[in-house]
Enzyme design. Structure first.
Site, PDB file in Angstrom:
ATOM      1  N   HIS A  23      71.998  51.552  64.570  1.00  0.00           N
ATOM      2  CA  HIS A  23      71.728  51.593  62.978  1.00  0.00           C
ATOM      3  C   HIS A  23      70.624  52.550  62.610  1.00  0.00           C
ATOM      4  O   HIS A  23      70.211  52.648  61.337  1.00  0.00           O
ATOM      5  CB  HIS A  23      71.324  50.103  62.838  1.00  0.00           C
ATOM      6  CG  HIS A  23      72.087  49.704  61.437  1.00  0.00           C
ATOM      7  ND1 HIS A  23      73.527  49.992  60.963  1.00  0.00           N
ATOM      8  CD2 HIS A  23      72.086  48.569  60.602  1.00  0.00           C
ATOM      9  CE1 HIS A  23      73.695  49.564  59.658  1.00  0.00           C
ATOM     10  NE2 HIS A  23      72.899  48.374  59.797  1.00  0.00           N
ATOM     11  N   ASN A  72      69.349  46.918  54.665  1.00  0.00           N
ATOM     12  CA  ASN A  72      70.109  46.366  53.526  1.00  0.00           C
ATOM     13  C   ASN A  72      69.470  46.277  52.095  1.00  0.00           C
ATOM     14  O   ASN A  72      70.020  46.074  51.137  1.00  0.00           O
ATOM     15  CB  ASN A  72      70.523  44.826  53.602  1.00  0.00           C
ATOM     16  CG  ASN A  72      71.293  44.800  54.841  1.00  0.00           C
ATOM     17  OD1 ASN A  72      71.950  45.741  55.827  1.00  0.00           O
ATOM     18  ND2 ASN A  72      71.754  43.525  55.576  1.00  0.00           N
ATOM     19  N   ASP A  97      74.228  55.894  60.001  1.00  0.00           N
ATOM     20  CA  ASP A  97      75.318  55.764  60.962  1.00  0.00           C
ATOM     21  C   ASP A  97      76.470  55.318  60.530  1.00  0.00           C
ATOM     22  O   ASP A  97      76.624  55.052  59.251  1.00  0.00           O
ATOM     23  CB  ASP A  97      74.869  54.440  61.886  1.00  0.00           C
ATOM     24  CG  ASP A  97      74.531  53.089  61.288  1.00  0.00           C
ATOM     25  OD1 ASP A  97      73.695  53.320  60.155  1.00  0.00           O
ATOM     26  OD2 ASP A  97      75.184  52.365  61.287  1.00  0.00           O
ATOM     27  N   ASN A 118      75.948  48.584  54.389  1.00  0.00           N
ATOM     28  CA  ASN A 118      75.072  47.634  53.416  1.00  0.00           C
ATOM     29  C   ASN A 118      73.679  48.608  52.820  1.00  0.00           C
ATOM     30  O   ASN A 118      73.475  48.488  51.756  1.00  0.00           O
ATOM     31  CB  ASN A 118      74.429  46.432  53.983  1.00  0.00           C
ATOM     32  CG  ASN A 118      75.457  45.491  54.213  1.00  0.00           C
ATOM     33  OD1 ASN A 118      76.448  45.474  53.277  1.00  0.00           O
ATOM     34  ND2 ASN A 118      75.535  44.812  55.014  1.00  0.00           N
TER      35      ASN A 118
END
Length: 194
Positions: A23, A72, A97, A118
């Site tokens: 991530h 997020n 990613d 997100n």
């Protein structure tokens, strides 16, 4: 707006516990790019770490930014950076990613939805548009029944880490190419033939 100025945001989560996660590949690309530009990250009032540089004298100026927030909630720092540098979203490049692209694959595009990501979802909500350039770093799908949320928060495998430096270099080069020559030229140069 300065047409020769670009905001490049690398998505990821803050702190050493996340630094090697799939991530965090956006942060990894920006570290690679900053090294090439000989630029150092400094804390900025927009809740981001920022480095600035040019790849060539008189070339486009790149503002590299890693939000200091969790993935997020990346939107607020990105919107604040656009305001601070008086930039439109058309001069925003977001590196992230992408589960839907095979590992070791780089895709460049402009616009679109968030695709369940997100970080992108929050940036689109905060800026009011999805019309920005995305550098999509393929991380592949999780094996077996592993949940996607677990997969993205795990580090790259040793086999993946052996080729990761090449992918990060390609992504950094693609960003510089987008800023200097445009998205279409970058796509022609960096997309693998189908």
């Amino acid at each position: 707006m300065d047409e020769n100025l670009w905001l490049v945001v690398g998505l990821g989560n803050p702190g050493p516990d996340y630094s090697g996660n799939r991530h965090n590949v956006g942060h990894m690309v920006l570290a690679q790019l900053a090294d090439g530009l000989r630029a150092n990250f400094k804390n900025h009032k927009t809740a981001a770490s920022v480095a600035e540089g040019r790849s060539a004298p008189g070339g486009p100026k790149l503002v590299l930014a890693k939000p200091n927030t969790f993935m997020n909630v990346s939107g607020r720092p990105v919107a604040a950076l656009l305001r601070f540098y008086s930039l439109e979203p058309s001069h925003l490049i977001v590196v992230h990613d992408d589960l839907d692209i095979p590992f070791d694959t780089l895709k460049l595009k402009v616009g679109g939805g968030h695709g369940g990501h997100n970080g992108l979802r929050d940036i689109i909500a905060a800026t009011g548009t999805g019309d920005f350039i995305r550098v999509r770093m393929g991380i592949g799908r999780p094996p077996g029944r592993q949940p996607a949320a677990d997969f993205v928060l795990h580090d790259f495998t040793s086999a993946e880490r052996s080729v990761l430096p090449n992918i990060l270099t390609d992504a950094a080069d693609a960003i510089e190419y987008i800023a200097s020559d445009g998205l279409t030229a970058a796509q022609q140069r960096f997309h693998a033939p189908s």
